[in-house]
Write an enzyme that holds these catalytic residues in place. Structure first.
Site, mmCIF file in Angstrom:
data_model
loop_
_atom_site.group_PDB
_atom_site.id
_atom_site.type_symbol
_atom_site.label_atom_id
_atom_site.label_comp_id
_atom_site.label_asym_id
_atom_site.label_seq_id
_atom_site.Cartn_x
_atom_site.Cartn_y
_atom_site.Cartn_z
ATOM 1 N N HIS A 226 35.294 46.590 37.120
ATOM 2 C CA HIS A 226 35.482 48.111 36.911
ATOM 3 C C HIS A 226 36.839 48.418 35.895
ATOM 4 C CE1 HIS A 226 36.279 52.373 37.760
ATOM 5 N NE2 HIS A 226 35.051 52.265 37.692
ATOM 6 N N ASP A 389 29.259 55.079 43.808
ATOM 7 C CA ASP A 389 29.529 54.819 42.284
ATOM 8 C C ASP A 389 28.501 54.938 41.408
ATOM 9 O OD1 ASP A 389 30.577 52.931 39.705
ATOM 10 O OD2 ASP A 389 32.274 53.865 40.882
#
Length: 468
Positions: A226, A389
């Protein structure tokens, strides 16, 4: 009143000098930056730099909104707001150790006829939070005072409070509370202090115990995937899970969780993820602005700076699965169209969006994977952060379709947790478009289990255009 006020000033100065403290009384309009700077220059020449600042200026012009005039409104707001601006400007070069602002419970709970006064005091609250983040070593407080037995509370106003059942703060107790705040430590900038035992009397200092989190590659290796600009960044979904976990610990057995008004104040980069890691803290306090039963949660770094904030509460309102049908006008989207390194920058361990049924101006629909499917090792917490997410990633896909640009999630009005724990494999995800505007877009999203039950809802997701 002027004669009585002058006598009170003289008596206070005499008492300070008798106690061994030199004091000077200078009458200056706090909004007049030049006059204020001149007065402080004289003070510095005699006593040295300014190290403490208390902003207590305020005026009242109580009227209903329909009856308020521009002049009265401006005077009330300017005395607080422009006065603070002038004070901060005049002390910009001083080594301030204490900044204390006198706010009001009107900013927290409202009060009839005081829309301008409430507005002005809430500005003080917000500025205090910003100054505490900017000055981690300085003690910053914005004290939302209840009514005192004296000062701005005239005998007529005291009678009104008495008839309304609102107790007044005795002078000696108010002074003690004020000095206690000045004797505190940097941290929570906003404090509510009132007389009595109601919820407003509860200071954030009496809140729940903070929770510490060590973010490191050996426990959260997926975070290396990420990294929007080559450096790992803490995802919003993980913060939601931590806030929900803290809320479940602070309020065990209290019902379905809801997180309100999640705000991203600043992103949290993780340059030391593969090394020593990063130590974060979730701080909790009783809510001063939202539900009386709510708790405010803040995620802070080791330097005390707040990066994320939300209100944690419970709400037994059941979701309506029929509102999460497929959006109209869906157009197919190939897999290569989203994990392209720009629209979705996520690496393989964050490839939660497995298949996209379609996207349109009305929303999007996809299948998203949970943490077990993606091989994450940390399955603790009320949420499945991988699936959450994935829902936010699908929101980014929808926003690119309606805006033509990449975006980032910066706020969530509500996160409603209807089923806790990790998902089993994959779940259906629906994004419901609400609005596209000049700076971004707004949408809702939901995770729906194979049995048709709504697992989680993200309502009012604010997406802002990503800087180029």
């Amino acid at each position: 009143r002027e004669i009585l006020a002058a006598r009170e000033v003289r008596a206070t100065l005499a008492a300070l000098e008798a106690a061994g403290s030199a004091a000077r009384y200078v009458q200056v309009d706090a909004r007049d930056g030049e006059a204020l700077a001149a007065a402080l220059r004289d003070v510095r020449e005699e006593w040295g730099p300014v190290t403490g600042l208390v902003h207590g200026a305020g005026v009242l012009a109580d009227k209903r909104i329909a009856d308020k005039g521009d002049e009265g409104f401006e005077q009330v707001v300017s005395t607080k707001v422009d006065g603070l601006r002038a004070l901060l400007a005049a002390t910009a070069g001083d080594p301030l150790e204490v900044i204390c602002l006198f706010s009001s419970v009107a900013a927290v709970f409202g009060n009839e006829g005081q829309a301008d006064y409430a507005l002005a005091n809430e500005v003080l609250n917000q500025v205090a939070s910003a100054e505490q983040a900017r000055r981690p070593g300085c003690l910053v407080r914005s004290v939302a005072w209840g009514p005192w037995h004296g000062g701005m509370v005239t005998p007529a106003l005291a009678g009104h409070f008495g008839r309304s059942g609102v107790p007044l703060i005795p002078l000696e107790r108010g002074v003690a509370a004020f000095t206690a705040e000045l004797d505190g430590a940097p941290g929570e900038a906003r404090v509510v202090l009132v007389a009595g035992d109601g919820p407003a009397a509860l200071s954030p200092a009496g809140g729940p115990r903070p929770a510490e989190i060590l973010v490191r590659a050996d426990t959260l290796p997926q975070l290396a995937d990420h990294a929007p600009a080559g450096v790992p960044v803490l995802p919003v979904a993980m913060v939601l899970n931590w806030f929900a976990g803290a809320g479940a610990a602070w309020r065990p057995g209290s019902g379905p969780l809801v997180l309100r008004d999640l705000r991203v104040y600043r992103r949290f980069a993780l340059p030391e993820l593969a090394g020593a890691g990063h130590r974060l803290t979730v701080h909790g306090s009783r809510s001063t602005t939202g539900s009386p039963s709510g708790l405010e949660a803040e995620l802070r770094g080791e330097d005390g700076v707040v990066h994320f904030r939300a209100e944690v509460d419970t709400d037994a309102t059941a979701p309506d699965p029929t509102t999460w049908g497929s959006p109209d006008g869906l157009k197919p989207l190939g897999r290569d169209a989203w994990y392209d390194g720009h629209l979705l920058f996520h690496g393989p361990r964050f490839h939660a969006v497995r298949t996209v049924r379609g996207v349109s101006e009305h929303g999007a629909e996809a299948t998203v994977a949970g943490l077990r499917f993606l091989g994450w090792t940390d399955g603790h917490g009320p949420l499945d952060p991988a699936a959450v997410d994935g829902a936010l990633q699908l929101a980014l896909v929808w926003a690119r379709d309606v805006l033509g640009e990449a975006t980032l999630p910066m706020a969530v009005a509500e996160c409603r947790v209807h089923r806790r724990g990790p998902v089993d494999g994959t779940v259906r995800c629906v994004v419901r478009g609400r609005k596209a505007h000049g700076t971004g877009a707004r949408c809702d999203a939901a995770l729906i289990d194979p049995d048709g039950s709504v697992r989680l809802e993200l309502l009012g997701v604010e997406l802002v255009r990503r800087p180029s």
